[in-house]
Design a protein around this motif. Structure first.
Motif, short mmCIF file in Angstrom:
data_model
loop_
_atom_site.label_atom_id
_atom_site.label_comp_id
_atom_site.label_asym_id
_atom_site.label_seq_id
_atom_site.Cartn_x
_atom_site.Cartn_y
_atom_site.Cartn_z
N UNK A 20 0.92 -1.17 -0.03
CA UNK A 20 -0.01 -0.05 0.00
C UNK A 20 0.80 1.23 0.00
N UNK A 21 0.59 1.93 -1.07
CA UNK A 21 1.53 3.48 -1.11
C UNK A 21 0.64 4.41 -0.43
N UNK A 22 0.66 4.92 0.61
CA UNK A 22 -0.06 6.12 1.26
C UNK A 22 0.53 7.46 1.04
N UNK A 23 -0.48 8.19 0.33
CA UNK A 23 -0.04 9.70 -0.06
C UNK A 23 0.55 9.36 -1.51
N UNK A 24 -0.23 8.76 -2.43
CA UNK A 24 0.45 8.25 -3.76
C UNK A 24 0.53 9.07 -4.69
N UNK A 25 -0.36 10.23 -4.73
CA UNK A 25 -0.27 11.25 -5.58
C UNK A 25 -0.48 10.62 -6.87
N UNK A 26 0.46 10.65 -7.81
CA UNK A 26 0.15 10.09 -9.27
C UNK A 26 0.01 8.63 -9.34
N UNK A 73 -8.73 8.27 0.90
CA UNK A 73 -8.70 7.69 2.49
C UNK A 73 -7.72 8.58 3.16
N UNK A 74 -8.00 8.82 4.42
CA UNK A 74 -6.91 9.55 5.24
C UNK A 74 -5.93 8.56 5.83
N UNK A 75 -4.42 8.67 5.28
CA UNK A 75 -3.59 7.87 5.91
C UNK A 75 -3.85 6.51 5.74
N UNK A 76 -3.49 5.47 6.78
CA UNK A 76 -3.60 4.35 6.81
C UNK A 76 -5.04 3.44 6.80
N UNK A 77 -6.22 4.16 6.74
CA UNK A 77 -7.41 4.03 6.48
C UNK A 77 -7.67 3.51 5.03
N UNK A 78 -6.59 3.66 4.16
CA UNK A 78 -6.92 3.18 2.95
C UNK A 78 -6.70 1.76 2.85
N UNK A 79 -6.13 1.11 3.87
CA UNK A 79 -5.72 -0.10 3.74
C UNK A 79 -6.86 -1.10 4.61
N UNK A 80 -7.49 -2.03 3.82
CA UNK A 80 -8.63 -2.78 4.34
C UNK A 80 -7.96 -3.98 4.78
N UNK A 81 -8.48 -4.78 5.98
CA UNK A 81 -7.85 -6.06 6.30
C UNK A 81 -7.96 -7.30 5.16
#
Ligand code: SAM
Length: 225
Positions: A20-26, A73-81
């Motif tokens: 997971x790349x957080x703050x991935x921009x492009x 999503x905000x920060x690590x909330x982009x990651x689902x189990x």
């Protein structure tokens, strides 16, 4: 062509993992990793609408929609189990922001075994977070691109303790002491000398004296290392 900085981050992503790349921009980093068949699948997280849409566009245009999920999503909330994410990358932000993203989203890290953080400045809060939350530093890098110096800190689960210098300078970086490391801390030392000079010309208030003392101490630490 991906930037040298992000290629360096990519080099710490192991073969065959999910990331997971957080703050991935492009979403350039996950796209590069999918293109090279280095990862199984990825999540690209963005909290801002503009960059989120850029990420969606890159993924769609390169035909990677089956491999990369772009999420607003905000920060690590982009990651689902269910994503079963092994590696998290957080690059191109200040160290304090990266540490805050890790701190506030910690509960989303259950499946995660490796964190690759690339702070533009102030790596220390990331190292402090790691120690407190039982992650250990397994590798570090420092590199220069277009005159800017970047650090990379790689974390895996485990206990470790670091002394003051290691937290500040990085346990691996301060032992390797390569040219970029020396240049970075020479720059920092020069900046501190300038502040010190300005303070010495300024009014002799108690507050300024305290600040001078603090900066002298920091300067001595840098010179020591
Ligand atoms: N990671 C890319 C890189 O290294 O080139 C982009 C870096 S860009 C300077 C920082 C990105 O992080 C921006 O697109 C910003 O919107 C995003 N960002 C900042 N805070 C965030 C957060 N809490 N959650 C998700 N994305 C965030």
């Amino acid at each position: 062509e991906l930037s040298k900085r992000l290629r360096c981050v990519a080099s710490y992503v192991q073969e065959g993992v999910s990331m997971a790349d957080i703050g991935s921009d492009h979403a350039y980093l996950p796209c590069y990793l999918v293109e090279r068949n280095q990862i199984t699948h990825a999540v690209a997280g963005e909290v801002v609408k503009g960059p989120f849409e850029s990420a969606q566009r890159t993924v769609r245009e390169r035909g990677f929609s089956d491999k990369i999920e772009v999420r607003l999503a905000n920060g690590l909330q982009a990651i689902h189990k269910e994503d079963n994410i092994h590696t998290v990358t957080i690059a191109g932000m200040g160290g304090p922001l990266i540490a805050q993203i890790l701190e506030s989203g910690e509960k989303h890290l259950t499946t995660v075994e490796r964190i690759i953080a690339q702070p533009n400045i102030h790596a220390r809060p990331i190292r402090e977070w790691a120690v407190n939350k039982q992650w250990k530093i397994v590798n570090e890098a420092i590199m220069k691109e277009d005159g800017k110096i970047y650090e990379i800190v790689v974390l895996e689960r485990g206990r470790a303790t670091y002394d003051e210098d290691e937290l500040q300078f990085g346990p691996y970086l301060m032992r390797e002491k390569n040219d970029v490391f020396i240049e970075k801390w020479q720059r920092e030392a020069n900046a501190k000398r300038n502040i010190l000079q300005a303070l010495q010309k300024a009014q002799k208030t108690k507050d300024n004296e305290r600040r001078s003392e603090k900066i002298k101490q920091e300067l001595a630490n840098i010179e020591g290392v």
